[in-house]
Write a protein that holds these residues in place. Structure first.
Motif, PDB file in Angstrom:
ATOM      1  N   LEU B  37       0.844  -1.205   0.000  1.00 31.72           N
ATOM      2  CA  LEU B  37       0.000   0.000   0.000  1.00 31.72           C
ATOM      3  C   LEU B  37       0.875   1.250   0.000  1.00 31.72           C
ATOM      4  O   LEU B  37       0.605   2.217  -0.707  1.00 31.72           O
ATOM      5  CB  LEU B  37      -0.939  -0.022   1.210  1.00 31.72           C
ATOM      6  CG  LEU B  37      -1.923   1.128   1.332  1.00 31.72           C
ATOM      7  CD1 LEU B  37      -2.892   1.159   0.136  1.00 31.72           C
ATOM      8  CD2 LEU B  37      -2.734   1.049   2.619  1.00 31.72           C
ATOM      9  N   VAL B  43      -5.451   0.775  -2.486  1.00 29.12           N
ATOM     10  CA  VAL B  43      -5.794  -0.479  -1.820  1.00 29.12           C
ATOM     11  C   VAL B  43      -5.911  -1.649  -2.804  1.00 29.12           C
ATOM     12  O   VAL B  43      -5.437  -2.750  -2.536  1.00 29.12           O
ATOM     13  CB  VAL B  43      -7.115  -0.296  -1.027  1.00 29.12           C
ATOM     14  CG1 VAL B  43      -7.639  -1.621  -0.506  1.00 29.12           C
ATOM     15  CG2 VAL B  43      -6.889   0.667   0.120  1.00 29.12           C
ATOM     16  N   ASP B 109     -12.921  13.740   4.657  1.00 28.85           N
ATOM     17  CA  ASP B 109     -11.577  13.813   5.224  1.00 28.85           C
ATOM     18  C   ASP B 109     -10.705  12.670   4.732  1.00 28.85           C
ATOM     19  O   ASP B 109      -9.521  12.846   4.475  1.00 28.85           O
ATOM     20  CB  ASP B 109     -11.664  13.771   6.756  1.00 28.85           C
ATOM     21  CG  ASP B 109     -12.194  15.079   7.300  1.00 28.85           C
ATOM     22  OD1 ASP B 109     -12.236  16.056   6.522  1.00 28.85           O
ATOM     23  OD2 ASP B 109     -12.566  15.121   8.486  1.00 28.85           O
ATOM     24  N   HIS B 110     -11.310  11.475   4.621  1.00 34.97           N
ATOM     25  CA  HIS B 110     -10.512  10.320   4.200  1.00 34.97           C
ATOM     26  C   HIS B 110     -10.048  10.457   2.757  1.00 34.97           C
ATOM     27  O   HIS B 110      -8.941  10.045   2.423  1.00 34.97           O
ATOM     28  CB  HIS B 110     -11.310   9.025   4.371  1.00 34.97           C
ATOM     29  CG  HIS B 110     -11.322   8.563   5.804  1.00 34.97           C
ATOM     30  ND1 HIS B 110     -12.120   7.563   6.246  1.00 34.97           N
ATOM     31  CD2 HIS B 110     -10.635   8.996   6.878  1.00 34.97           C
ATOM     32  CE1 HIS B 110     -11.922   7.381   7.543  1.00 34.97           C
ATOM     33  NE2 HIS B 110     -11.028   8.247   7.942  1.00 34.97           N
ATOM     34  N   LEU B 113      -7.198  12.822   2.810  1.00 29.53           N
ATOM     35  CA  LEU B 113      -6.038  12.178   3.401  1.00 29.53           C
ATOM     36  C   LEU B 113      -5.408  11.202   2.410  1.00 29.53           C
ATOM     37  O   LEU B 113      -4.190  11.174   2.223  1.00 29.53           O
ATOM     38  CB  LEU B 113      -6.466  11.433   4.674  1.00 29.53           C
ATOM     39  CG  LEU B 113      -5.351  10.757   5.443  1.00 29.53           C
ATOM     40  CD1 LEU B 113      -4.441  11.780   6.103  1.00 29.53           C
ATOM     41  CD2 LEU B 113      -5.917   9.833   6.522  1.00 29.53           C
ATOM     42  N   GLU B 114      -6.266  10.413   1.759  1.00 31.40           N
ATOM     43  CA  GLU B 114      -5.766   9.409   0.818  1.00 31.40           C
ATOM     44  C   GLU B 114      -4.976  10.099  -0.302  1.00 31.40           C
ATOM     45  O   GLU B 114      -3.906   9.637  -0.685  1.00 31.40           O
ATOM     46  CB  GLU B 114      -6.957   8.621   0.264  1.00 31.40           C
ATOM     47  CG  GLU B 114      -6.558   7.285  -0.296  1.00 31.40           C
ATOM     48  CD  GLU B 114      -7.748   6.442  -0.684  1.00 31.40           C
ATOM     49  OE1 GLU B 114      -8.883   6.747  -0.255  1.00 31.40           O
ATOM     50  OE2 GLU B 114      -7.539   5.483  -1.436  1.00 31.40           O
ATOM     51  N   ILE B 117      -1.690  11.377   1.049  1.00 31.48           N
ATOM     52  CA  ILE B 117      -0.730  10.276   1.248  1.00 31.48           C
ATOM     53  C   ILE B 117      -0.114   9.897  -0.105  1.00 31.48           C
ATOM     54  O   ILE B 117       1.078   9.681  -0.229  1.00 31.48           O
ATOM     55  CB  ILE B 117      -1.407   9.043   1.906  1.00 31.48           C
ATOM     56  CG1 ILE B 117      -1.813   9.367   3.345  1.00 31.48           C
ATOM     57  CG2 ILE B 117      -0.475   7.830   1.898  1.00 31.48           C
ATOM     58  CD1 ILE B 117      -2.661   8.306   4.023  1.00 31.48           C
ATOM     59  N   TYR B 132       1.656   2.954  10.665  1.00 30.90           N
ATOM     60  CA  TYR B 132       0.275   2.985  11.154  1.00 30.90           C
ATOM     61  C   TYR B 132      -0.376   1.598  11.108  1.00 30.90           C
ATOM     62  O   TYR B 132      -1.215   1.278  11.930  1.00 30.90           O
ATOM     63  CB  TYR B 132      -0.545   4.035  10.401  1.00 30.90           C
ATOM     64  CG  TYR B 132      -0.356   5.405  11.030  1.00 30.90           C
ATOM     65  CD1 TYR B 132      -1.175   5.826  12.064  1.00 30.90           C
ATOM     66  CD2 TYR B 132       0.677   6.236  10.640  1.00 30.90           C
ATOM     67  CE1 TYR B 132      -0.974   7.048  12.682  1.00 30.90           C
ATOM     68  CE2 TYR B 132       0.890   7.456  11.240  1.00 30.90           C
ATOM     69  CZ  TYR B 132       0.060   7.864  12.271  1.00 30.90           C
ATOM     70  OH  TYR B 132       0.257   9.059  12.899  1.00 30.90           O
ATOM     71  N   LEU B 163       2.963  15.606   5.198  1.00 29.72           N
ATOM     72  CA  LEU B 163       1.531  15.298   5.072  1.00 29.72           C
ATOM     73  C   LEU B 163       0.697  16.478   5.574  1.00 29.72           C
ATOM     74  O   LEU B 163      -0.297  16.869   4.959  1.00 29.72           O
ATOM     75  CB  LEU B 163       1.195  14.036   5.882  1.00 29.72           C
ATOM     76  CG  LEU B 163      -0.200  13.475   5.690  1.00 29.72           C
ATOM     77  CD1 LEU B 163      -0.346  12.869   4.292  1.00 29.72           C
ATOM     78  CD2 LEU B 163      -0.514  12.392   6.720  1.00 29.72           C
ATOM     79  N   HIS B 164       1.146  17.043   6.667  1.00 25.47           N
ATOM     80  CA  HIS B 164       0.438  18.206   7.217  1.00 25.47           C
ATOM     81  C   HIS B 164       0.447  19.358   6.196  1.00 25.47           C
ATOM     82  O   HIS B 164      -0.579  20.000   5.974  1.00 25.47           O
ATOM     83  CB  HIS B 164       1.103  18.640   8.524  1.00 25.47           C
ATOM     84  CG  HIS B 164       0.517  19.897   9.091  1.00 25.47           C
ATOM     85  ND1 HIS B 164      -0.744  19.929   9.657  1.00 25.47           N
ATOM     86  CD2 HIS B 164       1.000  21.171   9.151  1.00 25.47           C
ATOM     87  CE1 HIS B 164      -1.008  21.168  10.047  1.00 25.47           C
ATOM     88  NE2 HIS B 164       0.029  21.935   9.759  1.00 25.47           N
ATOM     89  N   LEU B 167      -1.985  18.583   3.444  1.00 29.07           N
ATOM     90  CA  LEU B 167      -3.384  18.707   3.876  1.00 29.07           C
ATOM     91  C   LEU B 167      -3.781  20.163   4.064  1.00 29.07           C
ATOM     92  O   LEU B 167      -4.886  20.570   3.697  1.00 29.07           O
ATOM     93  CB  LEU B 167      -3.609  17.920   5.170  1.00 29.07           C
ATOM     94  CG  LEU B 167      -3.668  16.404   5.012  1.00 29.07           C
ATOM     95  CD1 LEU B 167      -3.577  15.718   6.377  1.00 29.07           C
ATOM     96  CD2 LEU B 167      -4.946  15.972   4.298  1.00 29.07           C
TER      97      LEU B 167
END
Lengths: 452, 177
Positions: B37, B43, B109-110, B113-114, B117, B132, B163-164, B167
């Protein structure tokens, strides 16, 4: 924000990810009280950490299905072609069928789904009918007798409309696990409640490993799957099936499966299984397992009885609310158990768990000792160790993988100094069992072996 | 995962005990999946690559001499497969895909985030994802990636910082729209 803040940003990232040392954390906390910008940054990263954890958990929920899909691929590839010389290399690389891998899959019982049955050609009339009849079963009571033991294991099962187990209760007699004693296990909303009668303990846990173990046991007794295993093994040439259908309708049909010795390699203990099938309902009433003795006779190993097909089971059976009031309740689904692993290796955390457990006993911190030992209440810990006045840890040995199959984690030898009537002596516990806590990722606790 | 716990299972696999395969899959699937991943960024591809890696590993298990190295060995197989996969993808698409989110499309949000990432460089995305998935154990990640503990911590730290930024950059862009 000042010039320190850039350095602090690194530390904030470490803090949020849980990899910051204690000393650095103290300095950082001090800075956070003074710097609003860094506080905001820390809050933002904290939120992102929660989001990341949630995101991974969401993907993780389907992990079991992914594993099952992989096992099914192995199984399907095995079924696509017969080969004369079985070899796992061929199974996987060329995707042909070999009877060995398929048999393993069947015996392991992890890759079969009921749909396989529908795709296969029935080997015998009685078997096909039994499979169909079993699909409409909603309730079932099973008694499993082991040769030489009077008390059976018992299972009460409720199936949903898809034939999957919806509710279950298991009674495990003492012979099945002499250390634990007899126990009752029920499932409620994904949680298992286990009543250890001898230990007067009611434990609630929620864990995939335990769930998988229980479902494998239960599936072994599911009549649908028993029939299916017969059929598949015969197709692979690993079992010879003989069916006798008596003319008297009151006598049961007998289906005898005699297994090839190759099946032993896959962990199948029996050499022969006999199913007794009711002529009217076509449902299995008994299942007997035999082993082949040196003299060539088949000796009965176990007998499974199937009772009360479709007779509704009282919902109270699946609740376990009849335990005595004096049982000790341990709910591992709501309380933290054991110690957090952090960045320690498995061996390091295992040793730390043992050390902190006995240190807690030495300092009479029974609450802490209890938390490490499966969340046993402080009062009970105090009772357990009342006679054993531990004064010092002499040594904690190297963790060894736990010798009992399926237990997991480590067994750790250690030596303690105890004092009785003013005299000090060396005390060696049985071997402390330490493993990851069920349902609590990254936590390790003790599950036994703390005394002789 | 403790290497020593694998020994008996691997020995059983090498001797043809097929039940042990299921055990090995159960123990290592998640770790391999997390690596895939991290490398591939989605996925579905990760599941395909994990499947292929596990099948390849099981097929070659007899060749494995150091049982305590199984985890490292299977991760190497997975890593090589992912590299091949990415090479093939690159040939097909000529360039790495960075599909912009359609204007005005709703995300949660996901999704954000995805996407963030996926935009991380691979050398940070891999340790972050594995960290994680592995219960936030940096030491374990270090072992799996054959880097030092401090190196693993450094990568995770940098991944979190970048990442921050990704985002918050998104949030800022959305505010401007």
């Amino acid at each position: 924000m000042n010039s320190d803040c850039e350095i602090m940003k690194d530390q904030i990232a470490d803090l949020v990810t849980g990899i910051l040392s204690e000393a650095q954390e103290q300095m950082l906390q001090q800075h956070l009280t003074e710097c609003a910008a860094c506080r905001d940054y820390a809050n933002a990263l904290q939120n992102e950490d929660a989001l990341l954890t949630e995101f991974v958990e969401k993907i993780d929920t389907d992990m079991t299905h992914r594993q099952e899909r992989l096992l099914q691929v192995i199984d399907r590839s095995c079924q696509s072609k017969q080969t004369e010389t079985p070899s796992i290399w061929r199974i996987i690389m060329k995707s042909p069928m070999t009877k060995f891998a398929a048999a393993a899959a069947i015996i392991v019982g992890v890759v079969l789904t009921l749909s396989i049955w529908d795709k296969t050609t029935p080997v015998a009339y009685a078997l096909e009918q039994t499979a169909k009849a079993s699909h409409s079963v909603r309730f079932l009571h099973i008694k499993d007798f082991k040769a030489g033991e009077d008390e059976p294991k018992e299972f009460w099962l409720e199936f949903d409309e898809q034939g999957q187990i919806k509710n279950s209760r298991a009674h495990m007699p003492e012979w099945e696990s002499p250390n634990d004693g007899a126990k009752e296990v029920v499932w409620q909303e994904g949680k298992a409640k286990i009543w250890f009668k001898k230990k007067k303990t009611l434990m609630t846990i929620k864990d995939k490993r335990f769930a998988d173990k229980m479902s494998k046991i239960i599936h072994l007794f599911d009549p649908k799957l028993a029939v299916q295993r017969f059929s598949e093994l015969e197709k692979l040439g690993l079992a010879k099936i003989e069916i006798e259908e008596p003319s008297k309708k009151t006598e049961p049909i007998t289906v005898t499966a005699t297994y090839s010795p190759e099946c032993k390699k896959f962990g199948l203990l029996a050499d022969r299984t006999v199913l007794f099938v009711d002529q009217t309902t076509k449902l299995i009433t008994n299942l007997e397992s035999y082993c082949l003795t040196e003299s060539g006779d088949y000796e009965l190993m176990s007998r499974t009885e199937f009772h009360d097909y479709n007779q509704q089971i009282d919902p109270a059976m699946f609740v376990l609310d009849n335990v005595p009031s004096d049982v000790m309740e341990i709910d591992q689904t709501t309380q933290d158990v054991g110690l957090e692993q952090g960045n320690l290796s498995d061996e390091e955390i295992a040793v730390k768990v043992v050390r902190e457990f006995y240190e807690a006993l030495i300092t009479k911190d029974h609450a802490k000792a209890g938390r490490i030992f499966g969340n046993i209440p402080a009062v009970r810990i105090e009772e357990m160790f009342k006679e054993l006045n531990i004064v010092r840890i002499i040594s904690i040995g190297e963790p060894k993988p736990h010798p009992t199959p399926g237990v997991g984690g480590f067994r750790i030898p250690c030596q303690l100094e105890i004092e009785k009537d003013g005299i000090r002596s060396v005390y060696e516990p049985y071997g402390v069992g330490v493993r990851p806590v069920y349902g609590q990722p990254n936590r390790w606790g003790i599950h036994g072996g703390v005394t002789k | 995962m403790n290497a020593r716990l694998d020994n008996s299972v691997i020995r059983a696999c090498q001797q043809g005990d097929k039940a042990a395969f299921a055990e090995l899959v159960e123990r290592h699937y998640k770790g391999v999946f997390a690596l895939c991943l991290g490398m591939l960024g989605n996925v579905h591809d990760a599941e395909d690559a994990t499947q292929e890696a596990m099948l390849k590993g099981l097929a070659r298990i007899k060749k494995l001499k150091r049982h305590d190295q199984f985890e490292w060995w299977i991760l190497q197989i997975a890593r090589n497969l992912c590299i091949d996969f990415l090479r093939r993808q690159k040939r097909i698409r000529a360039s790495d895909v960075k599909e912009p989110r359609p204007f005005g499309s709703k995300t949660n949000d996901h999704d954000d985030l995805e996407q963030a990432i996926r935009r991380l460089p691979q050398e940070l995305r891999v340790p972050l994802t594995m960290f994680y998935f592995d219960g936030k154990n940096a030491r374990m990640i270090a072992g799996k990636l054959n880097i030092s503990h401090s190196g693993a911590c450094q990568k995770i730290r940098e991944a979190r910082r970048q990442l921050h930024e990704l985002l918050t950059e998104r949030t800022y862009d959305e505010q401007r729209l």
